[in-house]
Every structure is written in structure tokens, then in C-alpha cells.
Design a protein around this motif. Structure first.
Motif, PDB file in Angstrom:
ATOM      1  N   PHE A  63       0.838  -1.199   0.000  1.00 18.75           N
ATOM      2  CA  PHE A  63       0.000   0.000   0.000  1.00 18.75           C
ATOM      3  C   PHE A  63       0.874   1.251   0.000  1.00 18.75           C
ATOM      4  O   PHE A  63       0.645   2.198  -0.763  1.00 18.75           O
ATOM      5  N   THR A  64       1.894   1.260   0.843  1.00 22.08           N
ATOM      6  CA  THR A  64       2.793   2.409   0.934  1.00 22.08           C
ATOM      7  C   THR A  64       3.487   2.678  -0.391  1.00 22.08           C
ATOM      8  O   THR A  64       3.636   3.831  -0.814  1.00 22.08           O
ATOM      9  N   GLY A  65       3.919   1.610  -1.078  1.00 27.85           N
ATOM     10  CA  GLY A  65       4.660   1.763  -2.325  1.00 27.85           C
ATOM     11  C   GLY A  65       3.895   2.486  -3.415  1.00 27.85           C
ATOM     12  O   GLY A  65       4.482   3.189  -4.241  1.00 27.85           O
ATOM     13  N   ILE A  66       2.586   2.327  -3.427  1.00 30.04           N
ATOM     14  CA  ILE A  66       1.766   3.039  -4.421  1.00 30.04           C
ATOM     15  C   ILE A  66       1.970   4.540  -4.292  1.00 30.04           C
ATOM     16  O   ILE A  66       2.113   5.261  -5.290  1.00 30.04           O
ATOM     17  N   PHE A  67       2.046   5.020  -3.066  1.00 27.23           N
ATOM     18  CA  PHE A  67       2.087   6.468  -2.823  1.00 27.23           C
ATOM     19  C   PHE A  67       3.504   7.029  -2.760  1.00 27.23           C
ATOM     20  O   PHE A  67       3.704   8.215  -3.050  1.00 27.23           O
ATOM     21  N   THR A  68       4.483   6.197  -2.397  1.00 22.04           N
ATOM     22  CA  THR A  68       5.873   6.692  -2.465  1.00 22.04           C
ATOM     23  C   THR A  68       6.239   6.981  -3.917  1.00 22.04           C
ATOM     24  O   THR A  68       6.969   7.934  -4.205  1.00 22.04           O
ATOM     25  N   GLY A  69       5.709   6.151  -4.836  1.00 18.17           N
ATOM     26  CA  GLY A  69       5.935   6.418  -6.249  1.00 18.17           C
ATOM     27  C   GLY A  69       5.417   7.788  -6.636  1.00 18.17           C
ATOM     28  O   GLY A  69       6.091   8.551  -7.334  1.00 18.17           O
TER      29      GLY A  69
END
Length: 404
Positions: free
Chosen positions: A102-108
Motif C-alpha cells: 500500500f505504501t509503495g503506491i504512494f511513495t511512487g
């Protein structure tokens, strides 16, 4: 607000964001060990986050045609903060992997939007190169000093860095939105819900890469992947190794990262800027890769603690040089219209994430076989990157203008 002041404040907020993004890293091994999770989790958790980052980075580059970079940064920071709340509440391997994805979607969204904003708002190539160098320096320093701060917060309470991180990321998103100018290509009033829905497929953004892809860019992106495989394998293994094998506390771990940060600041404010302004950066990258490969070989062969630590600290500084150089080379291929620029920078961030995924998986799986095996895998990756960077340079000398 004039442009100079706006950019100064932008980089100040990016510094805050980069610090906050790294607060939880030094306590992650402690959290996993306390919960009795397997040693491979330190690699698998990162790989989970980078997988969704990889998938969604081109999407964020594409969506920035419709939303301004500041809107994407607000969304990215908010989502990143929610992801860290989920991480802090996780108890099992499945929970941690889901939270990281989930976090990776938004760090991108956050990291791509920083790059697109710098590229879109720069008025000259020199200004763009300087902005990308500053952003890379801030990211490296944030990694080091954020780790340093998080390590000492972790001495107070293991989960304190996670909750401070949530607050810092949330504040950063708000400040980004207030400070940045609107760089959207299309007015948000002209956007339909249907058009946004059509762009929401991350694989469609990958397909769109054929608009700009050529053989030179393809080789360059593979170099970026391999560079990140090598560094991630080394960095992730080092973080876990000094906890697992050398029994260092999170505070000592953070102090080491602080030293790395000082070295990063020193090299990026001197060596990196000199290379960007005075050298052929495509040729310079080759020489830096050679030095990195020799350094990595030393880490693998030397067993004594002090030389081992020193070589890893030097490696961190060397990697900090390659990041702005590669970013600027990629940006040279993005001198077209804004949609292609955003796509190329989004694709670049995706390739960084792909390298991170492979490096993290290498680190986690190979470590369970032998603590130094991930270092060997990282070394091999950098040697291949060196060979491909040499091929890219040879092709560039024959045809300096990228193919359209």
C-alpha cells in the motif's frame, strides 16, 4: 513569491520529507526480530513496497499531465502516512507485506512528482541539472540523517519513529501543496472522471513508454536497474548485518548513517557538482562504477569490522554521486514535450524501484544462505552495469542526439 524563493522552500520541505521517510528504517529489524519473523522479511518487506512503487511510478508520471505535481505530492504524502500507520499496527508477515505494498503506491507518487516538478519548472538545462543534483543530495542526506534521527528515537521506544514519521509525512504534503506552483498541463476543470479512470491502469502507462523508448534509453534504464540492484543489496544487507552479526543497537546504526550523511553532503557539494558542470557525465559514470566495484570487492573479501564498516560508508558516498549523474543523463532524453518528460521521469523512478525489488529479494534470500552472499550478488550487478554504461557511452559518441 518569486521563483528562487519558491524553489528554496520546495527543497526545504523536500528535506523534511526525506528525513521523515527514513525514520522507521533503523527500528524495522528490531520490530521484525521482536515479533519473531524470519530473517528474509527485511528484504521481502522492502521488495513488496518497491513492487507497487515500480508498477505505479509510470502511472504517476502520466497522471501529472492532469494533476499538478503539488497535488500528486499531497496525495502521495497522505497515502505514505496512512501506509506507515498500517505498518505500525502490523503483527504478521502478511500484514507487513500488505502495508508495504500500500505504501509503495504512494511513495511512487511522491518521488516521481518531485522529479517532474523540477524538470517542468526549470528554465535551462543548467538549472535542471542543478535542481536534480540538489534533489538527489537531499534524498541521500535524508536517508542518512533520517536514519540517524530514527535510530535515536528508537532508543526511547521502538515504535516512536513510526508515529513521528506519520506526522512528518502528513505535514510535508500540506507544505508542498502550499509552496509549489501549479505545473499541470491541463486545467483540472477540463478533466472528466472517465479520463482519470482510463489513466488509472498502471500497465497502460508502461505501454505508453513506446512513445519515447529507443535503444539508448533502453540500455540506460537497464543500467539504472542494475545500479539499484547492487546498492540496495549492499545497503539492506549492511543494515541487517550490523544488527544481526555485529549486535549494534539502533542508536549506533543511526550514528553510522549520520556519518554516511556527512560524507554524502561533502561529495555531492564538491565532486558531484564538479562532474555535472565540468565533465562528460556519461564517461564519469563509468569511472565511478569502476571505483564502486573495487570498493564492493573489498567489502566481500575483508572480514575485520573496522575496514568492513569504512568500505560500506565510502560506498554510500560513491552511490550518492551516481544518482544525480544518472538522473541528469535520463533527463537529457526528456527534452521533448511535457507529457513525454513526465512519462520518462516516471519510468526512470519505476526502473529504480525495479532494481530495488531485485536487490531487496537478493538481500533477503541470499542472506539466509550466507550473510555475505548478498554483497557478492550486488558486486556482480554493478560489474554488469559498468559494462552496459560503457556500451551506452560508445553508442552515444556515435550518435549524441537520442533517437525519437
Amino acid at each position: 513569491m518569486n521563483r528562487k524563493k519558491r524553489m528554496t522552500l520546495f527543497f526545504a520541505v523536500y528535506t523534511l520529507f526525506s528525513l521523515g521517510a527514513n525514520f522507521a528504517h533503523p527500528v524495522t529489524p528490531t520490530i521484525f526480530n521482536t515479533l519473531g519473523l524470519k530473517s528474509y522479511m527485511f528484504g521481502m518487506a522492502l521488495a513488496s513496497m518497491l513492487t507497487s512503487n515500480f508498477l505505479f511510478s509510470p502511472f504517476w508520471g502520466k497522471i501529472n499531465d492532469f494533476f499538478s505535481s503539488r497535488t500528486s505530492l499531497l496525495i502521495g504524502c497522505a497515502g505514505y502516512a496512512v501506509g506507515q500507520i498500517l505498518f505500525g499496527l502490523s503483527q504478521t508477515e502478511a500484514h507487513f507485506i500488505a502495508a508495504r505494498m500500500f505504501t509503495g503506491i504512494f511513495t511512487g507518487g511522491a518521488f516521481v512528482s518531485v522529479l517532474t516538478y523540477i524538470v517542468n519548472t526549470s528554465q535551462t538545462e543548467l538549472e535542471r541539472g542543478r535542481g536534480l543534483a540538489i534533489s538527489a543530495t537531499i534524498q541521500s542526506l535524508g536517508g542518512a540523517f533520517g536514519y540517524f534521527i530514527g535510530g535515536f528515537l528508537g532508543e526511547i521506544d521502538t515504535y516512536l519513529p513510526v508515529w513521528v514519521q506519520v506526522a512528518t509525512l502528513s505535514l510535508s504534503g500540506i507544505l508542498f501543496f502550499i509552496i509549489m506552483e501549479n505545473d499541470a498541463r491541463v486545467s483540472i476543470k477540463e478533466i472528466s472522471i472517465k479520463s482519470i479512470a482510463n489513466e488509472a491502469n498502471p500497465f497502460a502507462a508502461f505501454i505508453a513508454s513506446r512513445k519515447f523508448m529507443n535503444i539508448m534509453l533502453f540500455v540506460l534504464f537497464i543500467v539504472c536497474v542494475l545500479q539499484n540492484v547492487g546498492f540496495t543489496a549492499f545497503d539492506q544487507t549492511f543494515n541487517y548485518y550490523i544488527k544481526d552479526q555485529l549486535n549494534f543497537t539502533s542508536g549506533v546504526n543511526g550514528a553510522i548513517k549520520g556519518i554516511m550523511g556527512i560524507i554524502t553532503l561533502a561529495v555531492n557539494s564538491t565532486v558531484t557538482l564538479w562532474l555535472l558542470n565540468k565533465s562528460d557525465i556519461r564517461k564519469s559514470v563509468i569511472y565511478i562504477f569502476i571505483i564502486i566495484a573495487v570498493n564492493m570487492a573489498g567489502v566481500i573479501l575483508i572480514g575485520a569490522t573496522i575496514p568492513f564498516m569504512a568500505l560500506n560508508i565510502i560506498l554510500f558516498g560513491l552511490n550518492a554521486i551516481t544518482v544525480p549523474l544518472l538522473q541528469n543523463i535520463v533527463a537529457d532524453h526528456a527534452n521533448g514535450d511535457i507529457p513525454n518528460r513526465n512519462l520518462i521521469m516516471g519510468f526512470y523512478n519505476s526502473m529504480k524501484s525495479l532494481g530495488g525489488i531485485i536487490g531487496a529479494v537478493f538481500a533477503g534470500l541470499l542472506y539466509s544462505i550466507g550473510p555475505k552472499l548478498p554483497f557478492v550478488g550486488g558486486f556482480v550487478s554493478v560489474v554488469i552495469a559498468l559494462a552496459l554504461a560503457s556500451m551506452y557511452y560508445a553508442r552515444y559518441k556515435k550518435d549524441p542526439i537520442p533517437e525519437e
